[in-house]
Design a protein around this motif. Structure first.
Motif, PDB file in Angstrom:
ATOM      1  N   ARG A 241      46.505  64.505   8.566  1.00 27.62           N
ATOM      2  CA  ARG A 241      47.725  65.691   9.114  1.00 27.62           C
ATOM      3  C   ARG A 241      48.511  64.392  10.058  1.00 27.62           C
ATOM      4  N   GLU A 242      47.747  63.805  10.964  1.00 30.80           N
ATOM      5  CA  GLU A 242      48.404  63.171  12.137  1.00 30.80           C
ATOM      6  C   GLU A 242      49.172  62.051  11.610  1.00 30.80           C
ATOM      7  N   LYS A 243      49.274  61.142  10.457  1.00 34.46           N
ATOM      8  CA  LYS A 243      49.951  60.042  10.066  1.00 34.46           C
ATOM      9  C   LYS A 243      50.953  60.663   8.831  1.00 34.46           C
ATOM     10  N   SER A 244      50.321  61.746   7.923  1.00 32.56           N
ATOM     11  CA  SER A 244      50.981  61.867   6.770  1.00 32.56           C
ATOM     12  C   SER A 244      52.041  63.167   6.628  1.00 32.56           C
ATOM     13  N   PHE A 245      52.086  63.671   7.607  1.00 31.39           N
ATOM     14  CA  PHE A 245      52.945  64.904   7.782  1.00 31.39           C
ATOM     15  C   PHE A 245      54.289  64.890   7.253  1.00 31.39           C
ATOM     16  N   MET A 246      54.826  65.860   6.720  1.00 37.05           N
ATOM     17  CA  MET A 246      56.132  66.017   5.918  1.00 37.05           C
ATOM     18  C   MET A 246      56.938  67.113   7.019  1.00 37.05           C
TER      19      MET A 246
END
Length: 743
Positions: A241-246
């Motif tokens: 979640r923290e690095k791959s959010f769209m």
């Protein structure tokens, strides 16, 4: 010890949330208690924010940045909880604390993009530069400011980002020896792209989004500590979640900003700034093809989604922009062609089929409705739209084939080396099959072929003890819920049976791959015209497939020519010809691949034709080693405007690996188009116990062999894409020759 750390971390965050709010829980913006400040007047809040920012910056990056990237969780909890519960500022002076956060944030991002080495050093296991919570903090502060200040901040943000991308920073930092650091840099840029788009649409939506965004600031949205060793090369932890959010709202995997009850409608950017931002996205989209295999297409899909949002801002700038790079840049040329194909596909789909009811309302969908249909197909009939679309699509195919065959049946090095070019070859085949499918329409849906009809569902409810009799007052809520459940079950059953049929046949036994008696030719199109369109498409796609096959064979021959047998060169001079080696390999590989003594026979074949045995094994099982993970992560949420029957089923089909035939049959054309981007992350994995040696350049030749294999795999994808597109073309040709009568 671990439990103690968990308890302390959670308690500390909850304490900061309570201090920032001045109360145990969140209070909505329309509450009377929101009229009282928690942390004092604006000057006191500004001093507090500055103290927190400077202290956190010293801790995270040694004070190099004006705002810490990332902001530690406890500091973040204190700031976001305070911002979400303070009275809304009425003037620029009252919004000085929020303005300081936004200005410092933009300055920190600007400095980080100037020196991406900072980003790689800051990429920790539990903290990443510009994490999801950092992005939410920025938008939260931005939405609290007056409109004039919001516009100034966004304009400065766009200018600094445009300047950074204009320096071609990915090329400057892209070295094969530093692929992990390059991945961290491209992922950081992907998060900036997501933040910029969300900021623009959030400002356009207005302050009524604050309550929706503030609901994402509880203690549940903070990561607990981990004893896992911090590394950059953790293959199992790349998607989180923290690095791959769209997206920045409740569904972090889905791009787009939700529509609040009341929309301010203020344009956050001038037309010049909007054009500049679109140009920046196009430049990054073209560059993202070079980093896709390192960041697993993160930047590629981030810019792909961002450019979809841009279609509601200014579609003319989106299609007509020339980008930072000139037209002589082959990657930029094909990247813009990909965007143009999607824009045409979505415009034609909307004109002929209409908008999908299953598309959730976002600022993108609202913007498209408000703007209306401003494409070149306005006022045209369905038949004219298809004629125009087919003409441009087939011209694009013929142009591609001509460029590919201009030098002895193989494309020039400048075009074949572009990853964007391969994606465009695949995409144009999908586009042609999409246009061909619209020449006909079926009176049945998927559930009519494979599902449970309504009468059977009603009998099943009655047999299970549920009454079918309804009072005149209407249907009860319980029975209504049962009806919805039955419809969902029937839809899932139908898609499951379609999935099984496609796996057996290799195509869908329904429209558009198979046209039965329920299929009719589109109004205004005669069977003979449909047959002519199918013949033209078949001819062009066959030429493209043949050109791709030549490229595939040439790439394999290049790999064979670079490889040598580990036990020495073969004695026969005739076997030095790579084309002959490939023919021998193709003639006997299938016999060897199913043999019990497969490895020994491969070694014998390698000795005979004079190549590395590891190379022969790779050719037989060649596939992208990170394609499936990238598809599962990015593709499901990349269809923003065309949603078919599969996406209507929602969570019921999570983890479902659908074939191209299924997606055509269910109308998932935008998903099919997104899938063409996945070839960019193709990376052939060589087992550690197998070393590819070279004839002329020693160990460095192994990289050349891998590059040739990757190119061969890309050509193979183009061949398969053309083969898939031929299926509906053949079905339409048969229907047209049969005077519009299906079978």
């Amino acid at each position: 010890l671990l439990r103690f750390l968990f308890f302390c971390r959670e308690s500390h965050i909850k304490c900061c949330l309570t201090l920032g709010r001045g109360r145990p829980g969140y209070v909505a913006s329309n509450s009377a208690s929101r009229s009282t400040t928690v942390m004092g007047d604006p000057k006191m809040r500004l001093d507090l924010y500055r103290t927190i920012g400077h202290a956190a910056s010293q801790y995270t990056d040694g004070g190099k940045l004006s705002w810490p990237l990332p902001l530690p969780a406890v500091h973040h909890a204190l700031l976001t909880s305070n911002l979400s519960c303070e009275p809304l500022p009425k003037t620029s002076k009252d919004a000085a604390p929020e303005r300081w956060i936004c200005d410092s944030f933009v300055a920190a991002l600007s400095k980080a993009t100037q020196d991406l080495d900072i980003v790689a050093k800051l990429t920790w296991k539990q903290s990443v530069p510009l994490s999801l919570r950092d992005a939410r903090l920025f938008v939260l502060a931005l939405l609290r400011m007056p409109k004039k200040d919001q516009t100034k901040v966004l304009s400065r943000f766009v200018d600094s980002f445009h300047t950074a991308v204009g320096r071609d920073l990915l090329n400057r930092t892209c070295t094969e020896e530093e692929s992990k650091e390059r991945a961290a840099s491209s992922e950081f840029l992907a998060r900036i792209v997501t933040l910029v788009v969300a900021s623009v649409d959030s400002v356009r939506a207005g302050r009524h989004l604050l309550d929706i965004l503030s609901s994402q600031t509880g203690s549940d949205h903070y990561l607990l500590p981990s004893l896992h060793c911090a590394t950059l090369d953790d293959e199992d932890d790349w998607y989180r979640r923290e690095k791959s959010f769209m997206g920045l709202f409740s569904d972090w995997e889905a791009p787009g900003v939700p529509v609040p009850n009341v929309i301010d409608g203020t344009e956050p950017l001038t037309k010049a700034a909007t054009t500049k931002l679109i140009t920046t996205f196009l430049t990054l989209f073209a560059a993202a093809f070079r980093t896709a295999k390192d960041d697993r297409c993160h930047l590629l899909f981030s810019t792909w989604n961002a450019l979809a949002d841009c279609s509601a801002w200014d579609s003319s700038a989106l299609v007509g922009s020339s980008g930072t790079a000139g037209d002589d840049d082959i990657s930029a040329k094909y990247a813009r062609q990909l965007i143009g194909i999607r824009e045409d596909m979505c415009a034609i789909h909307r004109r002929i089929i209409g908008s999908s009811d299953s598309v959730s309302e976002t600022m993108l969908s609202r913007g498209l409705v408000k703007k209306g249909n401003s494409s070149r197909y306005v006022g045209m009939s369905a038949s004219d739209i298809l004629k125009t679309g087919m003409k441009s699509a087939l011209e694009a195919v013929d142009e591609m084939v001509a460029s590919l065959l201009e030098e002895e049946g193989l494309a020039s090095p400048s075009s074949t080396s572009s990853s964007a070019a391969f994606a465009a070859y695949e995409a144009v085949a999908v586009y042609v099959s999409f246009l061909i499918s619209l020449h006909t329409k079926s009176e049945k849906r998927v559930a009519s072929y494979f599902g449970v009809n309504s009468e059977h569902a009603a009998r099943r409810r009655k047999g299970s003890g549920m009454s079918d009799s309804v009072e005149e007052g209407g249907i009860s809520s319980d029975e209504s819920e049962c009806d919805e459940d039955d419809e969902d079950d029937a839809r899932t059953i139908a898609l499951s049976r379609l999935h099984d049929a496609c796996n057996v046949l290799g195509a869908a036994p329904i429209h558009p791959d198979w046209l039965d008696t329920s299929v009719r030719v589109q109004a205004g199109i005669s069977p003979s015209v449909a047959a002519d369109a199918a013949k033209s498409a078949l001819c062009s796609l066959t030429k493209l497939a043949n050109a791709a096959r030549i490229g595939y064979e040439k790439s394999l021959q290049e790999a064979l020519a670079l490889s040598s047998c580990s036990n020495g060169q073969a004695s026969s001079g005739a076997l030095l010809d790579p084309a002959l080696k490939l023919r021998i390999y193709n003639s006997i590989w299938k016999t060897y691949s199913d043999s019990v003594e497969k490895e020994s026979k491969i070694n014998a074949l390698a000795d005979t034709i004079g190549v590395d045995s590891a190379l022969l094994s790779l050719i037989g099982t060649m596939d992208c080693n990170n394609k499936d993970g990238a598809r599962e992560a990015w593709c499901p949420n990349s269809a923003r405007r065309i949603r078919g029957a599969m996406q209507e089923s929602g969570p019921a089909l999570e983890g479902w690996e659908s074939s191209n035939g299924e997606q055509r049959a269910t109308g998932e054309w935008e998903l099919l188009l997104s899938d063409t981007l996945l070839g960019a992350c193709t990376s052939i994995e060589v087992p550690k116990d197998k070393v590819l040696t070279g004839t002329h350049h020693g160990s460095t030749n192994s990289e050349s062999v891998r590059a040739a294999l990757v190119k061969a795999e890309r050509w193979h994808r183009v061949v398969l894409s053309c083969a898939d597109a031929l299926v509906p073309c053949t079905a339409l040709l048969r229907l047209g020759l049969n005077r519009g009568r299906g079978r």
